[in-house]
Design a protein around this motif. Structure first.
Motif, short mmCIF file in Angstrom:
data_model
loop_
_atom_site.label_atom_id
_atom_site.label_comp_id
_atom_site.label_asym_id
_atom_site.label_seq_id
_atom_site.Cartn_x
_atom_site.Cartn_y
_atom_site.Cartn_z
N THR A 98 15.95 -27.71 -63.61
CA THR A 98 17.29 -28.19 -63.98
C THR A 98 18.32 -27.07 -63.76
N CYS B 256 14.49 -24.08 -73.56
CA CYS B 256 13.22 -24.58 -73.03
C CYS B 256 13.39 -24.94 -71.56
N ASP C 124 12.00 -17.62 -78.67
CA ASP C 124 11.75 -18.88 -79.36
C ASP C 124 13.09 -19.52 -79.76
N VAL C 125 13.30 -20.74 -79.35
CA VAL C 125 14.59 -21.39 -79.65
C VAL C 125 14.76 -21.69 -81.14
N ASP D 3 15.89 -29.14 -74.15
CA ASP D 3 14.81 -29.98 -73.66
C ASP D 3 13.70 -29.92 -74.69
N ASP E 191 13.15 -19.51 -72.56
CA ASP E 191 11.79 -20.08 -72.68
C ASP E 191 10.90 -19.07 -73.38
N LEU E 192 9.93 -19.63 -74.08
CA LEU E 192 9.01 -18.84 -74.89
C LEU E 192 7.94 -18.16 -74.05
N ASN F 120 12.15 -31.71 -64.77
CA ASN F 120 13.15 -32.71 -64.41
C ASN F 120 13.02 -33.08 -62.93
N GLU G 201 20.30 -23.55 -71.11
CA GLU G 201 19.24 -24.55 -71.28
C GLU G 201 18.14 -23.95 -72.15
C1 SAM Z 1 10.54 -28.79 -72.49
S1 SAM Z 1 9.74 -28.43 -71.02
C2 SAM Z 1 10.85 -27.79 -69.88
C3 SAM Z 1 11.33 -28.62 -68.66
C4 SAM Z 1 12.62 -28.09 -68.05
N1 SAM Z 1 13.63 -27.96 -69.09
C5 SAM Z 1 13.21 -28.93 -66.92
O1 SAM Z 1 14.26 -29.55 -67.10
O2 SAM Z 1 12.63 -28.99 -65.84
C6 SAM Z 1 8.58 -27.21 -71.56
C7 SAM Z 1 8.99 -25.76 -71.81
O3 SAM Z 1 9.35 -25.54 -73.17
C8 SAM Z 1 8.93 -24.23 -73.52
N2 SAM Z 1 8.92 -24.09 -74.98
C9 SAM Z 1 8.12 -24.73 -75.87
N3 SAM Z 1 8.42 -24.38 -77.14
C10 SAM Z 1 9.44 -23.47 -77.05
C11 SAM Z 1 10.18 -22.72 -78.02
N4 SAM Z 1 9.94 -22.86 -79.33
N5 SAM Z 1 11.14 -21.87 -77.59
C12 SAM Z 1 11.38 -21.73 -76.26
N6 SAM Z 1 10.71 -22.42 -75.30
C13 SAM Z 1 9.75 -23.27 -75.68
C14 SAM Z 1 7.56 -24.11 -72.88
O4 SAM Z 1 7.17 -22.75 -72.71
C15 SAM Z 1 7.77 -24.85 -71.56
O5 SAM Z 1 8.05 -23.96 -70.50
#
Ligand code: SAM
Length: 213
Positions: free
Chosen positions: A61, A55, A104-105, A122, A76-77, A32, A53
Motif C-alpha cells: 500500500t 502495520c 508496536d502500534v 491495517d 511494523d513490528l 493489499n 500506515e
Molecule cells: C495487517 S497486515 C499488513 C498488510 C499491509 N498493510 C498492506 O496493505 O499490504 C500484517 C502486518 O501487521 C504487522 N503487525 C501485527 N501486529 C502488529 C503490531 N502490534 N504493531 C505493528 N505491526 C504489527 C505484522 O508484522 C504484519 O507485517
C-alpha cells in the motif's frame, strides 16, 4: 485458496504486483491489491500531506501511496518484514520520502512520535504472522476503539481502517460512531472494508467500490 496452497509467482501474477516485489508468500497473500492501493491514492492522495500506515508489512500500500503524498511513514513490528518493505520502497523509487519505524502500534510513545496528516491502520487480524487462523477475529485483536481514540488524540482525526470482509458495518459503527464503511469488491469479490473517519468521510454509512485488477 490459502497462502500455503499458492506460490509467490502465482500471487504476483494474479494480483498484478510489480514483478520484482519482495515478500514471502504469506505477506504477499495478506497484502493489499495494487488496484485498491491505486484507488486509495486517487481518493485521498495529496502531495502536501504526510500519510502513516500502521502495520504496513512489505509496503504494498505504501509503495502506491508514496506516489500521491509528500511523505509516507510505515510502522511494523517485524524487523525482517520491514527490511523487505525498505527494499520495495527502494526499488519503486520512493525510499527518499519514506520513513520506516520498527515497533508496536499499541505502544503509546511510538504513536506520539508519529507526525502525519492521515493514518491508515491495517488491523493485524492474523495475530501471529505465520498462522492463518481466521477464527473469532474480533476477540483476538486489542480493542479497536481504544487504539483509534489514541490515534485521534496523538496524531490525526483523519483515519482509514482496513478490515477483513468478515467484520460488518454494525461492529465498526458501535465502536467508532460516525463512519463511512466502504466495501471493496475486486473483480466482483468482496475483498475488504475500508472505514473512513474524520474529514475523509464522503458519505456517512455504507458505500461500495468495485475495482478491476
Ligand atoms: C495487517 S497486515 C499488513 C498488510 C499491509 N498493510 C498492506 O496493505 O499490504 C500484517 C502486518 O501487521 C504487522 N503487525 C501485527 N501486529 C502488529 C503490531 N502490534 N504493531 C505493528 N505491526 C504489527 C505484522 O508484522 C504484519 O507485517
Amino acid at each position: 485458496m490459502t497462502y500455503q496452497e499458492t506460490t509467490i509467482q502465482k500471487i504476483v501474477g494474479q494480483r498484478g504486483y510489480r514483478k520484482n516485489i519482495k515478500g514471502d508468500n504469506f505477506s504477499l497473500y495478506i497484502s493489499n491489491y495494487p488496484c485498491n492501493a491505486k484507488y486509495l491514492k486517487s481518493r485521498i492522495g495529496n502531495p502536501q500531506l504526510t500519510l502513516a500506515e500502521l502495520c504496513c508489512s512489505i509496503g504494498v500500500t505504501l509503495e502506491y501511496l508514496a506516489q500521491g503524498f509528500k511523505k509516507v511513514i510505515g510502522v511494523d513490528l517485524d524487523k525482517n518484514i520491514l527490511e523487505m518493505c525498505k527494499t520495495n520502497l527502494e526499488e519503486s523509487g520512493f525510499i527518499a520520502k519514506t520513513e520506516l519505524i520498527c515497533g508496536d502500534v499499541f505502544n503509546d510513545n511510538l504513536l506520539k512520535s508519529i507526525e502525519a496528516d492521515i493514518v491508515i491502520y491495517d488491523i493485524p487480524f492474523w495475530y501471529s504472522h505465520y498462522q492463518e487462523n481466521r477464527g473469532d477475529l474480533v476477540s483476538k485483536n486489542p480493542p479497536l476503539k481504544k487504539l483509534i481514540r489514541k490515534i485521534e488524540d496523538y496524531i490525526t482525526l483523519d483515519i482509514i481502517v482496513f478490515s477483513p470482509p468478515e467484520w460488518d458495518y454494525n461492529y465498526f459503527k458501535e465502536q467508532l460512531g460516525i463512519i463511512e464503511f466502504e466495501q471493496v469488491f475486486i473483480e466482483g469479490k468482496h475483498n475488504r472494508n475500508q472505514i473512513y473517519l474524520g474529514d475523509l468521510i464522503r458519505k456517512v454509512g455504507m458505500t461500495e467500490i468495485h475495482l478491476k485488477k
